[in-house]
Design an enzyme around this catalytic site. Structure first.
Site, short mmCIF file in Angstrom:
data_model
loop_
_atom_site.label_atom_id
_atom_site.label_comp_id
_atom_site.label_asym_id
_atom_site.label_seq_id
_atom_site.Cartn_x
_atom_site.Cartn_y
_atom_site.Cartn_z
N HIS A 121 -9.76 5.14 -37.14
CA HIS A 121 -11.15 4.68 -37.24
C HIS A 121 -11.62 4.03 -35.93
O HIS A 121 -12.08 2.90 -35.92
CB HIS A 121 -11.31 3.71 -38.41
CG HIS A 121 -12.70 3.71 -38.99
ND1 HIS A 121 -12.93 3.69 -40.34
CD2 HIS A 121 -13.92 3.75 -38.40
CE1 HIS A 121 -14.24 3.69 -40.56
NE2 HIS A 121 -14.85 3.74 -39.39
N ARG A 149 -16.34 9.44 -43.20
CA ARG A 149 -15.58 8.51 -44.04
C ARG A 149 -14.47 9.31 -44.71
O ARG A 149 -14.67 10.47 -45.08
CB ARG A 149 -16.47 7.87 -45.12
CG ARG A 149 -17.35 6.74 -44.63
CD ARG A 149 -16.56 5.49 -44.23
NE ARG A 149 -17.40 4.41 -43.76
CZ ARG A 149 -17.73 4.19 -42.48
NH1 ARG A 149 -17.29 5.00 -41.54
NH2 ARG A 149 -18.47 3.17 -42.14
N GLU A 167 -7.41 4.48 -46.08
CA GLU A 167 -7.14 3.75 -44.83
C GLU A 167 -7.16 2.23 -45.01
O GLU A 167 -6.58 1.50 -44.20
CB GLU A 167 -8.14 4.15 -43.74
CG GLU A 167 -9.57 3.67 -44.00
CD GLU A 167 -10.53 4.10 -42.88
OE1 GLU A 167 -10.60 5.30 -42.60
OE2 GLU A 167 -11.21 3.23 -42.32
P1 NAI Z 1 -27.58 8.98 -40.61
O1 NAI Z 1 -28.03 8.24 -41.80
O2 NAI Z 1 -28.39 8.93 -39.35
O3 NAI Z 1 -27.42 10.54 -40.99
C1 NAI Z 1 -26.79 11.01 -42.14
C2 NAI Z 1 -27.33 12.41 -42.41
O4 NAI Z 1 -26.56 12.99 -43.46
C3 NAI Z 1 -28.80 12.42 -42.86
O5 NAI Z 1 -29.54 13.29 -42.02
C4 NAI Z 1 -28.73 12.94 -44.30
O6 NAI Z 1 -29.85 13.75 -44.64
C5 NAI Z 1 -27.45 13.76 -44.27
N1 NAI Z 1 -26.84 13.96 -45.59
C6 NAI Z 1 -26.67 13.07 -46.60
N2 NAI Z 1 -26.05 13.66 -47.63
C7 NAI Z 1 -25.81 14.96 -47.27
C8 NAI Z 1 -25.21 16.06 -47.93
N3 NAI Z 1 -24.69 15.96 -49.14
N4 NAI Z 1 -25.13 17.24 -47.24
C9 NAI Z 1 -25.65 17.35 -46.00
N5 NAI Z 1 -26.25 16.33 -45.34
C10 NAI Z 1 -26.34 15.15 -45.98
O7 NAI Z 1 -26.08 8.51 -40.34
P2 NAI Z 1 -25.26 8.52 -38.97
O8 NAI Z 1 -25.61 7.32 -38.15
O9 NAI Z 1 -25.37 9.85 -38.33
O10 NAI Z 1 -23.76 8.28 -39.50
C11 NAI Z 1 -23.14 9.18 -40.40
C12 NAI Z 1 -21.90 8.52 -40.98
O11 NAI Z 1 -20.89 8.40 -39.96
C13 NAI Z 1 -22.09 7.07 -41.47
O12 NAI Z 1 -22.60 7.05 -42.78
C14 NAI Z 1 -20.70 6.50 -41.38
O13 NAI Z 1 -20.04 6.63 -42.63
C15 NAI Z 1 -19.99 7.37 -40.33
N6 NAI Z 1 -19.64 6.58 -39.14
C16 NAI Z 1 -18.34 6.59 -38.70
C17 NAI Z 1 -17.96 5.86 -37.60
C18 NAI Z 1 -16.56 5.86 -37.08
O14 NAI Z 1 -16.21 4.98 -36.28
N7 NAI Z 1 -15.71 6.80 -37.46
C19 NAI Z 1 -18.95 5.03 -36.89
C20 NAI Z 1 -20.30 5.13 -37.39
C21 NAI Z 1 -20.62 5.88 -38.49
#
Ligand code: NAI
Length: 338
Positions: A296, A235, A264
């Site tokens: 995005h 993000r 954005e």
């Molecule tokens: P997820 O929930 O499976 O994994 C997130 C991970 O981040 C978790 O393992 C958590 O422990 C870790 N985490 C949280 N806070 C942290 C910190 N301060 N330091 C280190 N690790 C931390 O989420 P997923 O599915 O992997 O997606 C991640 C992000 O990607 C989403 O929240 C979304 O914002 C973004 N995203 C972007 C897309 C795009 O089109 N550019 C599409 C889909 C998701």
């Protein structure tokens, strides 16, 4: 169920209409983003379906509830744009698509790294002008380089598998990462300061929360290895954009690949090609040869769009029938405080 879709585009409308053949919901399409200014369009719809740059703040949610809406279905994994505490207070149920294709985002991450490193974006423009010179296009071997992944959830792990395939050394920053998972994925768990100091490439895969806002600020950028590459497909607000500009201008940061940008909202997903770009930071970022920005689109594969549509329509059906929503429901307590 009658659902009002906001911020709709041809690509998601087509995927939802195809998937809806198996569900039979009544879908109404609105092009504007869902904000306090447009929320009146949702009056009388029991459900709304919203996208990443809608603004579901307190006043907007209050207007939705007053208009009879009971379900907010986010057709995204991220939910940082929703005031979940207010939604809970109003009795609004919020669902999202926790997983649709981590590979789509991981592969786009790799695309940004490869394009930036081997300067594909510049070579493409050059060759079209019949400029076949190679000066300024020198990259580096990915093999043997150190890639730090911040956030090892679904997307971070899919990204780890790709870079392991390139022969990279992998660092992992995630307090939730289990030792056996780290071993299985060839990851070396480290704290963020160590990742910043050691990484040739640092890639962000954490959700945006109060605790991760500006995770990469001026101090973090200063800790990065000179010439390193920073990638953000998470993000926009994970990075302080002003600090990013300064690090690029000074030459300390080697390259930046961004699929998301702090400001954005109202810019990405629009064709503004005939207009004057009002965002000076974005305009300046677009002038750097070592910055590659996509609007995005990391999620934008056929497989991901199909999965987003099916999961969203299934959640709506379950809500309508009073069945458990399980992992798709988002609750206020999922947002970690700083
Ligand atoms: P997820 O929930 O499976 O994994 C997130 C991970 O981040 C978790 O393992 C958590 O422990 C870790 N985490 C949280 N806070 C942290 C910190 N301060 N330091 C280190 N690790 C931390 O989420 P997923 O599915 O992997 O997606 C991640 C992000 O990607 C989403 O929240 C979304 O914002 C973004 N995203 C972007 C897309 C795009 O089109 N550019 C599409 C889909 C998701």
């Amino acid at each position: 169920m009658r659902i009002a879709f906001f911020d709709t585009h041809r690509f998601d409308r087509a995927a939802f209409e195809e998937a809806n053949a198996a569900f039979g919901h009544a879908l109404t399409w609105f092009e504007p983003r869902l904000t306090l200014q447009t929320v009146g369009l949702a009056a009388g719809f029991p459900g709304v379906c919203s996208f990443v740059n809608d603004r579901l703040d307190g006043p907007c949610l209050q207007a939705l509830a007053a208009g009879g809406t009971r379900l907010v279905a986010l057709r995204s994994a991220g939910f940082n744009h929703v005031d979940l505490a207010e939604a809970a207070r109003l009795g609004l149920t919020v669902v999202r698509v926790p997983e649709y294709s981590p590979q789509a985002v991981a592969e786009h991450t790799a695309a940004l790294v490869l394009a930036l490193n081997r300067k594909v974006h510049r070579a493409y423009a050059r060759v079209r002008e019949w400029n076949f010179s190679l000066d300024g296009l020198v990259g580096f071997d990915l093999h043997g380089k150190t890639v730090a992944l911040v956030g090892l959830g679904r997307i971070g792990r899919a990204t780890a598998r790709i870079f392991h395939g390139f022969g990279c050394r992998l660092l992992a920053v995630d307090p939730q990462l289990k030792e056996e998972d780290a071993r299985g994925l060839h990851l070396e768990p480290v704290a963020l300061p160590e990742a910043l100091a050691r990484a040739d490439i640092l890639s962000l895969h954490v959700p945006l929360t109060p605790g991760t806002r500006h995770l990469i600020d001026a101090a973090a950028l200063a800790r990065m290895k000179p010439g390193a590459m920073l990638i953000n497909t998470g993000r926009g607000a994970l990075i302080d954009s002003q600090a990013l500009l300064a690090a690029l201008k000074s030459g300390h940061l080697g390259a930046a690949g961004l699929d998301v940008y702090e400001e954005e909202e109202g810019v990405f997903f629009q064709d503004l090609s005939g207009q004057v770009l009002q965002d000076d930071v974005l305009a300046r970022l677009l002038t750097f040869p070592n910055v590659l920005i996509t609007a995005h689109q990391a999620f934008l594969t056929r497989e991901a769009l199909g999965a987003i549509a099916r999961t969203t329509l299934e959640s709506i059906r379950r809500f309508e029938r009073g069945e458990p929503l399980d992992a798709t429901e988002v609750r206020a307590e999922q947002v970690l405080p700083r």
